[in-house]
Design a protein around this motif. Sequence first.
Motif, short mmCIF file in Angstrom:
data_model
loop_
_atom_site.label_atom_id
_atom_site.label_comp_id
_atom_site.label_asym_id
_atom_site.label_seq_id
_atom_site.Cartn_x
_atom_site.Cartn_y
_atom_site.Cartn_z
N THR A 184 0.84 -1.20 0.00
CA THR A 184 0.00 0.00 0.00
C THR A 184 0.88 1.25 0.00
OG1 THR A 184 -0.13 0.06 2.43
CG2 THR A 184 -1.84 -1.18 1.27
N PHE A 185 0.29 2.37 -0.41
CA PHE A 185 0.98 3.66 -0.41
C PHE A 185 -0.07 4.77 -0.46
CE2 PHE A 185 0.70 2.06 -4.74
CZ PHE A 185 0.09 3.09 -5.43
N ASP A 186 0.35 5.99 -0.24
CA ASP A 186 -0.54 7.16 -0.29
C ASP A 186 -0.45 7.81 -1.67
OD1 ASP A 186 -1.68 7.45 2.42
OD2 ASP A 186 0.42 7.63 3.01
N ASP A 187 -1.61 8.09 -2.27
CA ASP A 187 -1.65 8.79 -3.55
C ASP A 187 -3.08 9.30 -3.75
OD1 ASP A 187 -1.83 9.53 -6.32
OD2 ASP A 187 -0.01 8.37 -6.68
N PRO A 188 -3.39 10.53 -3.33
CA PRO A 188 -4.75 11.05 -3.46
C PRO A 188 -5.27 11.06 -4.89
CG PRO A 188 -3.45 12.44 -1.99
CD PRO A 188 -2.50 11.47 -2.64
N HIS A 191 -6.08 7.55 -5.93
CA HIS A 191 -7.22 7.15 -5.10
C HIS A 191 -8.52 7.63 -5.74
CE1 HIS A 191 -10.01 7.32 -1.64
NE2 HIS A 191 -9.26 6.39 -1.10
N ALA A 212 -8.85 1.52 -4.04
CA ALA A 212 -8.71 2.62 -3.08
C ALA A 212 -9.13 2.16 -1.69
CB ALA A 212 -9.56 3.81 -3.53
N ARG A 214 -9.14 3.65 2.65
CA ARG A 214 -9.49 4.89 3.36
C ARG A 214 -8.27 5.81 3.45
NH1 ARG A 214 -11.63 0.51 6.03
NH2 ARG A 214 -13.91 0.36 5.94
N ASP A 215 -8.55 7.10 3.67
CA ASP A 215 -7.49 8.08 3.91
C ASP A 215 -6.50 8.19 2.76
OD1 ASP A 215 -8.60 8.49 6.49
OD2 ASP A 215 -7.45 6.79 7.27
N SER A 216 -7.01 8.19 1.53
CA SER A 216 -6.19 8.40 0.33
C SER A 216 -5.17 7.29 0.08
CB SER A 216 -5.47 9.76 0.39
OG SER A 216 -6.40 10.81 0.42
N LYS A 217 -5.28 6.17 0.76
CA LYS A 217 -4.36 5.06 0.53
C LYS A 217 -4.81 4.22 -0.66
CE LYS A 217 -2.40 4.38 5.13
NZ LYS A 217 -1.03 4.64 4.66
N LYS A 256 6.24 3.80 -6.18
CA LYS A 256 5.91 4.02 -4.77
C LYS A 256 5.94 2.72 -3.97
CE LYS A 256 3.37 8.30 -5.16
NZ LYS A 256 2.36 9.15 -4.48
#
Length: 415
Positions: A184-188, A191, A212, A214-217, A256
């Motif tokens: 997993t990684f963050d990428d709005p 997402h 996608a 929660r929280d843009s993850k 990422k």
Amino acid sequence: MRVVICGAGIAGLALAGRLHNLLGWEVVVLEKASRPRTEGYMIDFFGPGYDAAEAMGVLPWLEELSYPVSEAAFLDERGNCRARLGYGPFARAMNGRLLTIMRPDLELALRERLSLAVGLRFGKGPAHVALRADGVRVTLTDGDSIDADLLVGADGVHSTVRTLTFGEQASHLRHLGYHTAAFTFDDPGMHAELGDRFCLTDTAERQMGMYALRDSKVAVFAVHRATDPELPSDTQAALRGEYGSLGWLVPRALAKCPPSPQVYYDQVAQVDMPSWSRGRVVLIGDACQAVSLLAGQGASLAIGGAYVLADQLARASHIEDALHGYERLWRPVITHRQRVARRAARWFVPGSPRDLRVRHVALRLSDLPGARRLVGLSLAGRQRPPLRQIASVPAWVSTDHRPGTIRNDATPRMP
């Protein structure tokens, strides 16, 4: 009675709660990892585990942690949809008894429902197992030992308990010719593009899926054909080498990809062994019944198997009789699911452009009204037999799901 359960995954946690709540046993859970696992992938949760979760009173927590998924979309290298499969027929085939949830969230729900009286010890595992006529002594990796009436190996497809009790794992694993990974990684931005879809590359030999959280993850699930069961030492580099030629959002996801220790990576395998118990040692979950991700029901079967074992322990006069009864009832279920998974392997990751085209045709035909339910049933596999036919299930456990019909009770006691 005292039971030691090795493995704080789905099967181990489900059994721990059941043995404490149902039988009042003293339960010790050992987990060799230093903390709960956060790596994992999204699963469709249905079948016997769903029924068991409702009977155990944990279904409302699973619903809170689940995700709405509208469809599985197969995309080309430019992100254009070549084929899609709506989740509606799938859910209707299961009478609405279907949740989409992350494996770590399923473990979280089971762990948070454990009584404080259950001993949960991280960073400890078995180093030696000594069988006795009336129990077992487990020597731990830190040198301590525990005497118990029953030892349960719930420590996954690479089970240490299985190796210590039944021999080397190579004789029990059936490699199916795939490797799989998840991270997993963050990428709005990504997402937002994924929305509520489970998006997969429409490719042969290898396939990467993204969805996608929660929280843009964003979560990534990857599977590719691999004849060698040996795993790479640098999983991050292996993933970039294996999937680097794919288009769409794949290069962005690979850029990422976290360091190897934060990536879940394993071979796709089934466990096949002649017996699941020896003396006062028994295996549950993937330790004895791994069906592989190709079957799509590993988590459900883990909870279902734990439920059946606890039910047999509640019924039988002797522990050994309960272990034999559990295997007699549950092994046919696992044998069937393993067979279904092996048959589905060709279409899970098509091996050629021709197989891709055949899959496209099948998915288009599935959109015809008369075929929708058949597609759902073929994906899920026919659920036979129902859990209530092989274990004590409260009368109030549903056969279909309508909003507001789930009971949020404490775990009921069986007769």
